[in-house]
Design a protein around this motif. Structure first.
Motif, PDB file in Angstrom:
ATOM      1  N   GLN A  47     -58.529 -13.984 -20.599  1.00 27.23           N
ATOM      2  CA  GLN A  47     -57.922 -12.930 -19.806  1.00 27.23           C
ATOM      3  C   GLN A  47     -58.197 -11.601 -20.471  1.00 27.23           C
ATOM      4  O   GLN A  47     -57.941 -11.444 -21.666  1.00 27.23           O
TER       5      GLN A  47
ATOM      6  N   ASP B 193     -55.614 -22.236 -15.327  1.00 23.98           N
ATOM      7  CA  ASP B 193     -55.138 -21.432 -16.449  1.00 23.98           C
ATOM      8  C   ASP B 193     -54.711 -22.329 -17.599  1.00 23.98           C
ATOM      9  O   ASP B 193     -54.599 -23.543 -17.460  1.00 23.98           O
TER      10      ASP B 193
ATOM     11  N   ARG C 267     -56.864  -8.842 -19.197  1.00 25.65           N
ATOM     12  CA  ARG C 267     -55.612  -8.131 -18.902  1.00 25.65           C
ATOM     13  C   ARG C 267     -55.844  -6.742 -18.336  1.00 25.65           C
ATOM     14  O   ARG C 267     -55.083  -5.824 -18.602  1.00 25.65           O
TER      15      ARG C 267
ATOM     16  N   GLU D 162     -48.093 -18.890 -15.690  1.00 28.74           N
ATOM     17  CA  GLU D 162     -48.974 -17.732 -15.708  1.00 28.74           C
ATOM     18  C   GLU D 162     -48.299 -16.553 -16.387  1.00 28.74           C
ATOM     19  O   GLU D 162     -48.830 -15.940 -17.292  1.00 28.74           O
TER      20      GLU D 162
ATOM     21  N   HIS E  17     -59.288 -12.153 -14.990  1.00 30.28           N
ATOM     22  CA  HIS E  17     -59.624 -13.520 -15.376  1.00 30.28           C
ATOM     23  C   HIS E  17     -61.135 -13.662 -15.523  1.00 30.28           C
ATOM     24  O   HIS E  17     -61.883 -13.344 -14.605  1.00 30.28           O
TER      25      HIS E  17
ATOM     26  N   LYS F 159     -58.127  -9.555 -11.382  1.00 28.83           N
ATOM     27  CA  LYS F 159     -57.004  -9.186 -12.244  1.00 28.83           C
ATOM     28  C   LYS F 159     -57.218  -9.608 -13.681  1.00 28.83           C
ATOM     29  O   LYS F 159     -56.277  -9.848 -14.422  1.00 28.83           O
TER      30      LYS F 159
ATOM     31  N   ARG G 299     -47.580 -11.453  -4.608  1.00 26.14           N
ATOM     32  CA  ARG G 299     -48.970 -11.858  -4.540  1.00 26.14           C
ATOM     33  C   ARG G 299     -49.603 -11.544  -3.198  1.00 26.14           C
ATOM     34  O   ARG G 299     -50.785 -11.742  -2.994  1.00 26.14           O
TER      35      ARG G 299
ATOM     36  N   LEU H  68     -55.140 -14.642  -9.749  1.00 32.92           N
ATOM     37  CA  LEU H  68     -55.909 -13.535 -10.318  1.00 32.92           C
ATOM     38  C   LEU H  68     -57.113 -13.135  -9.463  1.00 32.92           C
ATOM     39  O   LEU H  68     -58.017 -12.474  -9.930  1.00 32.92           O
TER      40      LEU H  68
END
Lengths: 852, 530
Positions: free
Chosen positions: B150, A559, B152, A638, B134, B132, A651, B112
């Motif tokens: 993303q 990310d 979202r 994140e 990504h 999710k 999660r 994700l």
């Protein structure tokens, strides 16, 4: 064999004996006497014609005097002549019946052969000599027959001969026959009617033309069967060079003649020769010179080439910054020139003037372009920052160009600054610098105090000093300010750069407008983040990082935040230290996962190592505790990034257990699946081949009486039903899925597809198989090697536009030979030397071959 | 010495055989028997053509021999005891060349997940979609991240369109099309809540199945919605396109697999494959094999020419994929199994790969032109080496993994020019341009009827008549009989042609009055006496 007689009409025959026959008839005795008298003057050709006039419609054929008869040639012996004469007469008599002639001959032979035979036999018996001897004797005897025609110089007639054998056995018979023949008129059949004649003629002509045409057959066949016919053009246009044309020039007009006379006069030519020789002498060049010249030229050429290549390369560069720099450099160079050379200054000024004039005239930068008009039309507020800036820049340029200028010198400076208005800061700095200089100058100037006049008065002096001090202070302040602002400007410059890159960069999510502020903010709160943008600006470092990217794909996909950190970590190797960051590298080296944690302090050496090796970074095992930390930091970042849109609280609940209902459905799903499917299949079958309706009578029909009711349904109805049922069963049996229980294949014909199918078999084909096999091969370049594509796709006729197709010309071809090349040249540019050519007349018969 | 010669001869013979085999492959079946042809011209021309085909095939075979020398190899155990599926990735990695050893990787993206992946047709780019939201695109040649962002919201499926410039993503409510830079290009609202996306490359059609079981086809070059069909078999997210004929196979909860084309409302084929919901469908590259897996713990391999099961394995699979060279990958939980030779008789388990415990493999996908299997799972992605899976020789006219920008543009233009209309999707694409089967109830044209009638009349005329006695065979009688026969032969055709012309047998004029029987005349309406 007798010579073939020729047919003639009403012409005098050379045989005088025969001639007589046609006239008014005379008794034989008288005729004989006449004969004996010899040919008279009355036998002239004129007379003949007259005598023949009465029997015009009688066709008669005569024969010319044969060679033997004429006695021209000594090689014919007399017997032969005799026989010939006899024979020919016999054939004369009845030409139409040749077989009779043969008979006659036989008869004669037998007639006078009988006695002789007897005689010979007797002789043979008595003497015992061979037969041949007597044969010859007999012949000799025949030879010895004296000819009585004596004084006559005409040819020997049969009558002469007859006279000789008078009284011999068989004479009467011969004479009788002769008389009979003489009595008969010598007629020839009338010519065939025209229709018949034409028919015969046609027949013959047909045969001839047939022969003529059949020789074309093989060639035409070959042409028909060849996949490609080529028509070449006769491209020979003759000599057409300038020299060739000039050499043929002949003076025609008076003027031309005179000129030619002068130029080609011997003296002039001589002089030219001499002169030319002298010129040639003068032309002598030193070898050194030549070499030098060549070298120079080569150098120039290579220089030019290099320059060209460079220009090409430069032209290809798309970077705006690069071009901006280039422009700046060029301007700088120009300005340096200007400083050095007053001439250049003037030139420059003139140019500027011209530009301004042009601007005033065209108003090119005053939002007149299509682009700007469109932008304005759409509204400036809607546009993004870049566009707005560009518009503003344009307007500014316009203002600069249209502003009234006082002097050329001022122009140039302002122009210079205005020209590259894209980086305002630069010009701003210049302005500031100028201000600073001015102030310094003022400060220097201030020191002089006039020694005479009112100003020399002490109070005035004091006041002046005071003021001076004040101004000095002010100036100092201003100077400081200038300095400050200059410094700021420099800072700003870097910031600007960051900003622009930020706009161009791909890693921003938010609206670009705030980028600048964001950067500022970030700068304020965290220096670490700013290094991100610093990284961006540094292309060299970027390369380093991409290199690492190659090896560590895992990091690339991480990310945003960790990625930044990663980049940062690389950049930090070279640049300023920052707070500790972590990055994660996932690499597969077995089943287990290895994670690298590199902190700013101790990880640096690690990364450096990897840098130096430029290979896979050596992953080091990290204890789970650290790992945990990693995870935490990851998740934190994140959540930051997502900005609360996506909160990942737990999660673990990624895979939900299926609900109870789902489980039940799944568990019992298989139970009735097959039955269901069968039912479905039945439905589909019924839809495509509907079941025939059960035979039934319309209520009230056919049921009035008992009898009818007892009889039941009429037989035709039952029959119809039966047939329909059978048809349906047949149809179901022929279905593709008839034997597959678990499959339904739709038999529905798609109408939209039908346009891609051939409705009927295309013309020359008669078999579907052959047609479908013939299209099985794709012939395009995607499916065939280049060597065969051209042959596969060659058209039936190859012909350049403008080529005249001449009538086909005959060439002998071997009909049994299989043509090797698929391309057949029908019309050659140059005639085929091997082939025999037929005459043009033959060629014209078959004009063109129709090709299908 | 002698043995050496023998060897060389054998080698020669082998080479010859191989060449012949290739020639046979490139000549695409045997030519027709030309002896049946009567037309000499056609015969000669076809002979010439056949000759050309033969030459072309031979050239192609030679080209093949010299220009495509790379042969794909497989993992081969040395003896019977050794099994190729016991080889771990480690073992494989040790043996392969340096370049190949850099290709496998694992990427842990736990947040994700679960991830789905997709490759471009040339295998160069990979699209990654996290459930999710990504999305990321990677250049797999130099392992470069091209774009990552993303959305979202839920991402259900991703697919590339004709090249990496555009890709479609099935999101929470609608599918979207993004470009390479992550810019949203389109929102395809008509598709609804799409669960699965597929792209038909040759036809430029984006196919989607939504939560209502509706199948949509949309032309992405024109934007036109080509078709919209209800499958009527409920919600499913099992959909795969058959690369051979672009027919779409959909697996349903009832255990059925249906095959669809854009121009047919009803499925072309419906097969009952499993006794429970179908979990995955995959098609072989040649289009003859189909693999399905169901909840009934079975993986079945089908021969699509006969629609029969070739093999049936007792195993679960969440995802199936055929490689270019016919390997079949199945994922089950955290394990990936790869079968070899599934269509043949000696099909066997080829490789096995176990992910970390707890990882749920969501999608397996072979990377084109590489010996690599991409795996999208609940904790990220990984790619493993599967020797022999990819096509070793690529044709740059078809797919070029090393494509330059110019080539890409060129190819795009060509692809658009060569775009096939949606009607060309059919079970047997070789049917195009063949002679269509005569329709059952097709009405004959007038001309055809006339021709038939003439034939019938001719037949009636030529009918041999029996010699009869007692004056019944008189010429006049025979002539009469003949006439009758001819008329009889003619009559049905006359009727037929009348029908075509739409003329009723008796046409009643409007003005003509019908004469009523005397008894009924008094009931007739009398003309008004003025």
């Amino acid at each position: 064999m007798p010579k073939k007689p020729t047919m003639r009409r009403g012409k005098p025959a050379p045989g005088p004996g025969k001639r007589r026959r046609h006239g008014p008839r005379l008794p034989t005795a008288m005729r004989r006497e006449l004969d004996a008298m010899g040919p008279g003057p009355a036998r002239g050709s004129d007379d003949d014609e007259g005598s023949d006039a009465g029997a015009e419609d009688v066709y008669e054929y005569e024969e010319g005097v044969p060679e033997e008869e004429a006695g021209k040639n000594g090689r014919y012996d007399d017997v032969a002549k005799y026989e010939y004469e006899f024979d020919s007469d016999a054939s004369d008599a009845d030409e139409d019946v040749p077989s009779e002639e043969g008979e006659d001959m036989e008869e004669d032979d037998i007639d006078d052969g009988d006695d002789e035979e007897k005689q010979i036999r007797i002789l043979q018996e008595t003497t015992g000599m061979p037969r041949e001897a007597f044969d010859g004797k007999k012949r000799k005897q025949a030879l010895e027959l004296p000819l009585q025609h004596g004084d006559r110089d005409g040819p020997v007639t049969i009558h002469d001969l007859l006279d000789n054998i008078q009284g011999k056995p068989g004479y009467s018979k011969v004479r009788k026959r002769l008389q009979q023949q003489e009595k008969k008129t010598m007629t020839v059949l009338a010519p065939l009617p025209k229709v018949e004649r034409d028919k015969i003629e046609r027949k013959v002509a047909y045969k001839a033309s047939n022969k003529e045409l059949t020789k074309w057959e093989s060639r035409v066949k070959m042409n028909r069967e060849a996949p490609t016919l080529t028509f070449e053009n006769d491209t020979n246009l003759g000599v057409n060079t300038v020299a060739a044309i000039a050499s043929e020039f002949k003076p025609r007009t008076e003027f031309e003649k005179r000129i030619a006379e002068i130029t080609q006069s011997a003296e002039i030519m001589e002089a030219h020769k001499n002169d030319g020789a002298r010129i040639l002498e003068l032309n002598k060049i030193d070898v050194e010179d030549v070499r030098e010249r060549q070298n120079r030229l080569a150098k120039m050429r290579s220089l030019l080439f290099r320059h060209e290549m460079k220009a090409k390369r430069v032209k290809k560069i798309k970077s705006r910054t690069y071009h901006r720099m280039l422009k700046k450099d060029r301007l700088k160079a120009a300005s340096a020139d200007i400083e050095a050379d007053p001439e250049a200054v003037k030139e420059y000024a003139r140019k500027q003037e011209f530009e301004r004039a042009e601007e005033r005239m065209t108003l090119r930068h005053k939002n007149t372009s299509k682009w700007s008009r469109r932008i304005i039309e759409r509204g400036l507020t809607v546009q993004d920052e870049g566009t707005r800036a560009a518009i503003a820049a344009q307007l500014q340029k316009h203002a600069h160009l249209t502003r009234k200028m006082n002097s050329t010198k001022d122009d140039s400076s302002s122009e210079e600054s205005s020209d590259d208005n894209e980086d305002e800061s630069d010009s701003e700095a210049k302005i500031l610098n100028r201000g600073k200089e001015k102030i310094l100058k003022i400060l220097e100037e201030d020191n002089e105090i006039p020694n005479s006049g009112v100003f020399s008065l002490p109070f005035m002096e004091r006041a002046m000093k005071k003021r001076e001090e004040a101004t000095y202070e002010e100036a100092q302040q201003a100077l400081e300010e200038y300095d400050d602002s200059l410094r700021k400007l420099e800072d700003n410059d870097t910031e600007h750069n960051e900003d622009s890159y930020k706009v161009a960069g791909k890693r921003t999510f938010g609206p670009v407008k705030n980028a600048h502020e964001e950067v500022k903010k970030r700068k304020l709160e965290d220096t670490e983040n700013s290094s991100d943008s610093e990284y961006d600006s540094d292309t060299a470092r970027h390369e380093v990082i991409t290199k690492h990217d190659d090896i560590q794909p895992g990091s690339a996909l991480l990310d945003d935040e960790p990625q930044n950190d990663l980049y940062k970590s690389f950049s930090d190797i070279i640049k300023s230290p920052g707070p500790k960051t972590t990055f994660e590298v996932g690499l597969l080296a077995g089943d287990s996962w290895k994670k690298v944690k590199s902190t700013k302090g101790n990880g640096q050496s690690n990364v450096n190592d990897s840098n130096n090796k430029s290979k896979m970074p050596v992953p080091s095992m990290v204890d789970p505790k650290l790992k945990q930390q990693d995870h935490n930091s990851d998740s934190d970042s994140e959540e930051d990034m997502v900005e609360g849109f996506l909160t990942i609280s737990d999660r673990k609940e990624k895979y939900e257990l299926p609900s109870q209902a789902d489980l039940i459905r799944q568990a019992f799903a298989g139970d009735d699946v097959e039955a269901e499917f069968e039912k479905d299949k039945m439905d589909v079958l019924n839809e495509e081949n509907p079941e025939p309706e059960k035979p039934a009578l319309v209520p009230g029909w056919g049921q009035w009486t008992d009898i009818q009711q007892k009889k039941g349904l009429p037989s035709w109805m039952l029959k119809e039903h039966e047939i329909a049922k059978r048809n349906r069963e047949e149809a179901l049996k022929t279905r593709k899925d008839s034997k597959l229980k678990h499959v339904i294949i739709s038999e529905h014909v798609d109408k939209k597809v039908e346009k891609y199918l051939a409705r009927n078999l295309p013309f020359p084909y008669t078999s579907k198989d052959v047609y479908e096999q013939s299209i099985r091969m794709p012939i395009g370049p995607d499916f065939n090697p280049t060597t065969s594509v051209s042959a596969l796709t060659r058209p039936a006729i190859v012909k350049k536009p403008g080529v005249i197709i001449k009538p086909i010309q005959y060439e002998e071809v071997n009909p049994h030979e299989k043509p090797n090349e698929l391309k057949r040249v029908i019309q050659r540019a140059f005639p085929n030397p091997n082939a025999k050519k037929a005459s043009a007349k033959q060629g014209k018969r078959v004009t063109t071959q129709k090709r299908k | 010495m002698a043995s050496a010669r023998l060897d060389t001869e054998k080698v020669k013979q082998d080479a010859q055989d191989e060449l012949e085999m290739k020639v046979a492959k490139y000549s695409r079946g045997k030519g027709a028997d030309l002896k049946v042809l009567r037309d000499k011209k056609l015969k000669a021309q076809l002979t010439a053509r056949e000759k050309l085909y033969g030459k072309s095939a031979k050239d192609a075979a030679m080209t093949d021999k010299w220009l495509m020398p790379t042969e794909g190899g497989f993992l081969e155990p040395e003896n019977d005891l050794e099994k190729s599926y016991r080889f771990k990735q480690d073992d494989v990695l040790k043996e392969v060349d340096l370049l190949s050893s850099t290709k496998p990787f694992d990427m842990i993206l736990p947040v994700l997940g679960p991830y789905t992946i997709e490759y471009t047709s040339n295998g160069r780019y990979m699209l990654v979609g996290g459930r999710k939201g990504h999305l990321a695109m990677m250049d797999m040649l130099n392992m470069d991240l091209i774009k990552e962002f993303q959305v979202r919201e839920t991402v259900r499926d991703v697919t590339f369109l004709h090249n990496e410039q555009l890709y479609a993503v099935a999101q929470k409510k609608y599918p979207y099309i993004y470009n390479r830079h992550g810019t949203e290009i389109h929102c395809l609202k008509e598709h609804g809540k799409a669960l699965k996306l597929q792209f038909l490359t040759k036809q430029f059609l984006l196919a989607s199945i939504n939560s209502f079981g509706q199948l949509h086809y949309q032309d992405v070059s024109t934007g036109e919605m080509v078709a919209n069909y209800r499958t009527g078999l409920g919600r499913t997210d099992v959909m795969r396109v058959n690369p051979y004929n672009a027919v779409i196979g959909i697996g349903h909860a009832s255990g059925k697999v249906t095959m669809w084309k854009p121009t047919s409302v009803k499925p072309l084929v419906t097969m009952l494959c499993h006794h429970g919901p179908v979990t995955a469908v995959a098609f072989d590259r040649g289009g003859h094999l189909m693999a399905t897996s169901g909840v009934d713990r079975k993986i079945k391999i089908w021969d699509l020419r006969k629609y029969e099961v070739v093999h049936s394995y007792a195993a679960r699979a969440q995802s199936l994929d055929f490689s270019e060279r016919g390997l079949l990958a199945c994922s089950n939980g955290s394990q990936v199994e790869i079968y070899r030779n599934v269509g043949g008789h000696d099909s066997k388990l080829y490789m096995k790969h176990r992910m970390m415990k707890g990882y749920q493999v969501g999608k397996v996908l072979f990377r084109p032109y590489e010996d690599i299997l991409g795996i999208g799972h609940s904790m990220g992605l990984s790619s493993i080496l599967v020797p022999g899976s990819g096509e070793p020789n690529f044709d740059t006219f078809v797919n070029n993994p090393m494509e330059t920008t110019k080539q890409k543009r060129e190819k795009e233009v060509h692809a658009l020019l060569d775009k096939l209309p949606p009607e060309t999707v059919m079970l047997n694409p070789n049917m195009i341009a063949t002679v269509r089967a005569p329709k059952k109830k097709e009405k004959k044209t007038k001309k055809e009827i006339e021709e038939e009638m003439e034939d019938a009349i001719e037949a009636a005329k030529n009918l041999e008549r029996k010699k009869k006695t007692k004056g019944r065979s008189k010429p006049s009688k025979r002539a009469k009989k003949k006439e009758e026969d001819v008329f009889r032969a003619k009559r049905p055709f006359l009727e037929e042609s009348k029908e075509i012309e739409g003329q009723p047998g008796k046409k009643q004029r409007v003005g003509e009055k019908v004469e009523l029987p005397k008894a009924l005349q008094r009931f007739a309406k009398k003309p008004q006496s003025s």
